[in-house]
Every structure is written in structure tokens, then in C-alpha cells.
Design an enzyme around this catalytic site. Structure first.
Site, short mmCIF file in Angstrom:
data_model
loop_
_atom_site.label_atom_id
_atom_site.label_comp_id
_atom_site.label_asym_id
_atom_site.label_seq_id
_atom_site.Cartn_x
_atom_site.Cartn_y
_atom_site.Cartn_z
N GLU A 186 0.86 -1.18 0.00
CA GLU A 186 0.00 0.00 0.00
C GLU A 186 0.90 1.24 0.00
OE1 GLU A 186 -2.33 3.06 0.03
OE2 GLU A 186 -3.14 1.06 -0.34
N SER A 232 -7.89 0.04 4.63
CA SER A 232 -9.27 -0.33 4.96
C SER A 232 -10.07 0.85 5.51
CB SER A 232 -9.27 -1.49 5.96
OG SER A 232 -8.62 -2.61 5.45
N CYS A 253 -15.67 7.07 0.94
CA CYS A 253 -16.97 7.74 0.79
C CYS A 253 -17.24 8.70 1.94
CB CYS A 253 -18.09 6.70 0.73
SG CYS A 253 -17.93 5.52 -0.62
N ASP A 296 -12.07 -0.22 -7.66
CA ASP A 296 -12.27 0.87 -8.60
C ASP A 296 -11.43 0.77 -9.86
OD1 ASP A 296 -13.95 1.81 -6.67
OD2 ASP A 296 -12.75 3.56 -6.13
N ASN A 315 -15.75 -3.94 -1.83
CA ASN A 315 -15.75 -4.92 -0.74
C ASN A 315 -16.28 -6.28 -1.20
OD1 ASN A 315 -14.93 -3.82 2.09
ND2 ASN A 315 -16.02 -2.13 1.13
N TRP A 341 -50.03 4.08 -0.72
CA TRP A 341 -49.33 3.69 -1.95
C TRP A 341 -47.95 4.33 -1.90
CZ3 TRP A 341 -50.19 0.32 -5.84
CH2 TRP A 341 -51.48 -0.25 -5.93
#
Length: 452
Positions: A30, A36, A40, A284, A306, A435
Site C-alpha cells: 500500500e 481499509s 466515501c 475501482d 468490498n 401507496w
């Protein structure tokens, strides 16, 4: 594993659950400082809704290492040798000459996506930010703290652009959004995007639509001072680029791995890279099958990443799993306005060669007489003659956004709008009208299809 966020570390964790360290050695590279984490959540951290950066981290490097994963932070993979089944990596904090090779039996490419940076004068000026990683978020927060003025310009009005505009307003900045489209949120049709436009202006955000950015101006100190379009110049002490992301696949392309029309890696249902038995890819950096149109799409969302990781880790660990595809579901918000979509927009349906009908209905989130009922607009797209549901867009206040999940399930199941009208949804006045708005739209769409 190349990449230590959602797809990569989900795959590593799942594989480790299936096979212990004595059976399977797992090495993860990484290049950033974190693993992790929820990308978002970055706009909500920047905006102050989330106080602590660490709240966005699901599992720390130490936790991964404690489970027998050899996690190497600040380490970038620079080359994949497919024939030799090895990767070259270098430590980013170790200086020149620190690269080395590591062999693999199975390789997972989870390199994510990178923010689009326009090729124009000033794009690399100090104070211009893309926001994709926690490191990006921290750099932006540092800039906001040091900014001499309070003028911010957001370039682009997609999910990141809209969310970052709200975050900057919350930080006390005067915000202008420059958008090349006719309305914000190009993931919606323009008639639904117009509702988002009104909400953004209600927050005090200046919306500039149909504007193409031609350059960014920097001062003598190298810091950005303005965003320039063909018609105007917008002063800026900070600029956030929200014009989308592209798959980070330069490494894979150099290795000769297959890419799709959107630049993402192509995989089979088991998330193996096509044509390879020893290389997987997820997150991604891949393209996925759109279950509605039958075409490949690039959909950079943590939910998919994920799931990809779980599938990859299961297969590497000796099990069996597949990822069938997506219907394109996403939700967002601007202040208390909730924005949701799933399936195809009108232009997506036309591109796929589908004939369709559309309906738009106005309803409320609860029974009209119940306190707190708020307006909601639902747009539904159905295939002409067959009545197959093609897409749904929803814009409204509290309780609107997650209603799109009803349509997402119907799309996945291949339901018709007539079949949807019989869905046994939960009802009580505090939760919906008798409805549900989605079913009202389905009824109108069914009637329109029958008369087409």
C-alpha cells in the site's frame, strides 16, 4: 495484494479466514499511510460531520498484521512481471535504490482509481486538490486551515463535487461550483438534476452550469488564485476537483493485462483477469457488467469493492464465489435533500438501443396527514412494450433516498413495472403513504407502457 484499501484488504482478510499463515503467505503493498478506510466518508470528515479521521478506518495496519498479513505501507509497486510471476516494489520513504522483487503464486490488483486532473495551465498549483484517499483529505484540510481567504471553487458537480461543495459551505467558505453540464449530478437526467440545482442554491452555493474550465491561475507564490472559463474568471483560495475518477491501471496496462472501453481491467465472474489463471482484480480499477444494459461499466463504489474482495479472497482461499454484476445504485445528499438513482438514465437506454417510456410522480415520504411528511419526486423508466423496469431516480427529503433499494431489487430480479405494483411493501402512516411513491410511479409506468 497491490492496494491496501477496500478490495485488496477484503480479499486478504477473506483468504486469511480460509487459510492460516502456514498454508498461505499474504503480502500486501500500500503506497499510502492508511488501510481499509471509507473513502466515501471523506467529504463528511472534511465538512465536520465526522470529527475524527480515524473514525473512517475500519481496520488498522496493526490489526491486519496481527492476523498474519505482511502489510507494507508507503510501498509502491512499480512493475508487474507477468512471465516471471513477480512484482517490483519500492519504499516511498527509503530514498532511491530501494526497489526489490517479490514473487507470487496469486496476484491481486486492487489499485483503485485516481481523480481526473485536467491538462491545463495551473492544474498543479498549490491549493488545487483531488479527493480520493485519506491522504488527499488530510492535505485538503491542511489547505483549508492555512487559506488566507474564504473563497472556494469546486470544478465538477458529480457526487464528489456536490458533497465537497456542502462540506466547504459547512467550513465557512464562499462556494462556487463550475459545471460543464446543463445541471448538477450528471448521473441523473437533467430534469431531476434541476431539483438538486435548486437545493444547492438554497444552501448559498453559486452554481455555474454549461461552463468549460479552460485554466487555473496561480499567483506569484505558486498558489491558486482563480478558475477560468471561456466566459469568466472565478476567484479562489482553494480549488477542489470533482470531475470524476479514472481506473488506476497504468501498472496493469504496462504488464499487458486486458482493459475495457473505460480503461478498467476486465475480469470474469470470479474476478480473475481475463486470460489469466493467477491474477485477480477488484475495486475501482475494474469494469463490471451492467445487468440492465448488458454492457461493461466503470462504477467506482466501496460497496462493490468490498464484494469484489470477498469473491477474490474466497477463490484464492480455495472456495468458490462469483460477482454477477451491478445495476448502478447510488445515493447521496445535499444538506437534507436526498438524491438516489439505480439502473439506466434516458441517455443510457438510448445508447443501449432500448425504446422506453418515462413517468415522473410527486408524492410524500409519509402519509400526507402525518407530521413531518415531505415532498418526493420519483422518475421511472420502463422498456416499451415489455414493461421491463430500466431505471429509477428519486429526489426528496428524509426517507427518500433509501427507497431506491426497492427499485434496485426489482432491477436485479428483472421485474416489469406491472409486476412491481403488486410488491408487498411495509406500510404505516409514519413511513409512507398507503401507496408508496415507488409503486405510484410503477402504476403510472405500467399504464403508459400498455398504451404505447
Amino acid at each position: 495484494m497491490i492496494g491496501g484499501d477496500a478490495a485488496g484488504m477484503s480479499a486478504a482478510s477473506r483468504a486469511r479466514r480460509l487459510k492460516g499463515p502456514e498454508e498461505l503467505e499474504i503480502v500486501a503493498f500500500e503506497r499510502g499511510h492508511f488501510t481499509s478506510y471509507s473513502a466515501c466518508g471523506i467529504p463528511y470528515w472534511v465538512g465536520g460531520d465526522v470529527d475524527d479521521r480515524d473514525a473512517l478506518i475500519a481496520r488498522t495496519p496493526e490489526e491486519h498484521r496481527a492476523r498474519g498479513i505482511d502489510l507494507r505501507l508507503r510501498t509502491e509497486v512499480t512493475e508487474i512481471d507477468v512471465a516471471g510471476r513477480r512484482v517490483r516494489a519500492r519504499g516511498l520513504d527509503s530514498g532511491a535504490g530501494s526497489s526489490y522483487w517479490t514473487s507470487y503464486d496469486s496476484l491481486v490488483v486492487a489499485t483503485g482509481a485516481r481523480p481526473v486532473r485536467p491538462r491545463m495551465p495551473g492544474a498543479d498549483a498549490e491549493g488545487v486538490h483531488g479527493v480520493q484517499t485519506l491522504d488527499d483529505g488530510q492535505e485538503l484540510l491542511d489547505t483549508l486551515t492555512r487559506a488566507r481567504g474564504r473563497r472556494a471553487v469546486v470544478v465538477g458537480a458529480g457526487y464528489i463535487g456536490v458533497e465537497m461543495a456542502e462540506a466547504l459551505i459547512n467550513r465557512g467558505f464562499e462556494v462556487t461550483v463550475v459545471n460543464r453540464g446543463s445541471e448538477p449530478m450528471s448521473t441523473l437526467d437533467a430534469d431531476m438534476g434541476r431539483l438538486v440545482h435548486r437545493a444547492m442554491e438554497g444552501l448559498g452555493i453559486t452554481m455555474v452550469n454549461d461552463a468549460e474550465v479552460t485554466g487555473l491561475l496561480a499567483g506569484g507564490d505558486g498558489r491558486v488564485r482563480a478558475v477560468v472559463t471561456e466566459d469568466a474568471e472565478y476567484p479562489a483560495d482553494v480549488v477542489v476537483l470533482g470531475i470524476g475518477v479514472r481506473p488506476e491501471t497504468a501498472l496493469a496496462e504496462a504488464a499487458g493485462l486486458p482493459l475495457g472501453p473505460h480503461g478498467g481491467l476486465l475480469t470474469d465472474l470470479g474476478m480473475r483477469v481475463r486470460g489469466r489463471t493467477d491474477i485477480w482484480a477488484g475495486g475501482d480499477c475494474v469494469e463490471v457488467l451492467d445487468l440492465v444494459s448488458g454492457q461493461e461499466r466503470h462504477v467506482p463504489l466501496g460497496t462493490h469493492a468490498n464484494k469484489h474482495g470477498q469473491v477474490i479472497g474466497t477463490n484464492i482461499g480455495g472456495g468458490y464465489a462469483t460477482f454477477p454484476g451491478v445495476v448502478g445504485t447510488a445515493v447521496s445528499k445535499v444538506c437534507d435533500l436526498e438524491i438516489a438513482r439505480t439502473g439506466l438514465r434516458e441517455k443510457d437506454a438510448r445508447r443501449a438501443g432500448l425504446q422506453y417510456e418515462t413517468v415522473i410522480v410527486e408524492s410524500t415520504s409519509r402519509a400526507g396527514y402525518y407530521p413531518g411528511a415531505s415532498p418526493m419526486t420519483v422518475k421511472m423508466i420502463a422498456e416499451r412494450r415489455t414493461g421491463r423496469l430500466l431505471g429509477v431516480q428519486i429526489v426528496g427529503r428524509e426517507g427518500a433516498g433509501k427507497r431506491v433499494d426497492i427499485a434496485a431489487v426489482a432491477l436485479t430480479a428483472g421485474m416489469t413495472v406491472e409486476g412491481m405494483t403488486a410488491l408487498d411493501l411495509g406500510y404505516a402512516p409514519p413511513f409512507s403513504p398507503v401507496w408508496d411513491p415507488v409503486l405510484v410511479a410503477a402504476r403510472k409506468a405500467a399504464a403508459k407502457v400498455q398504451n404505447s
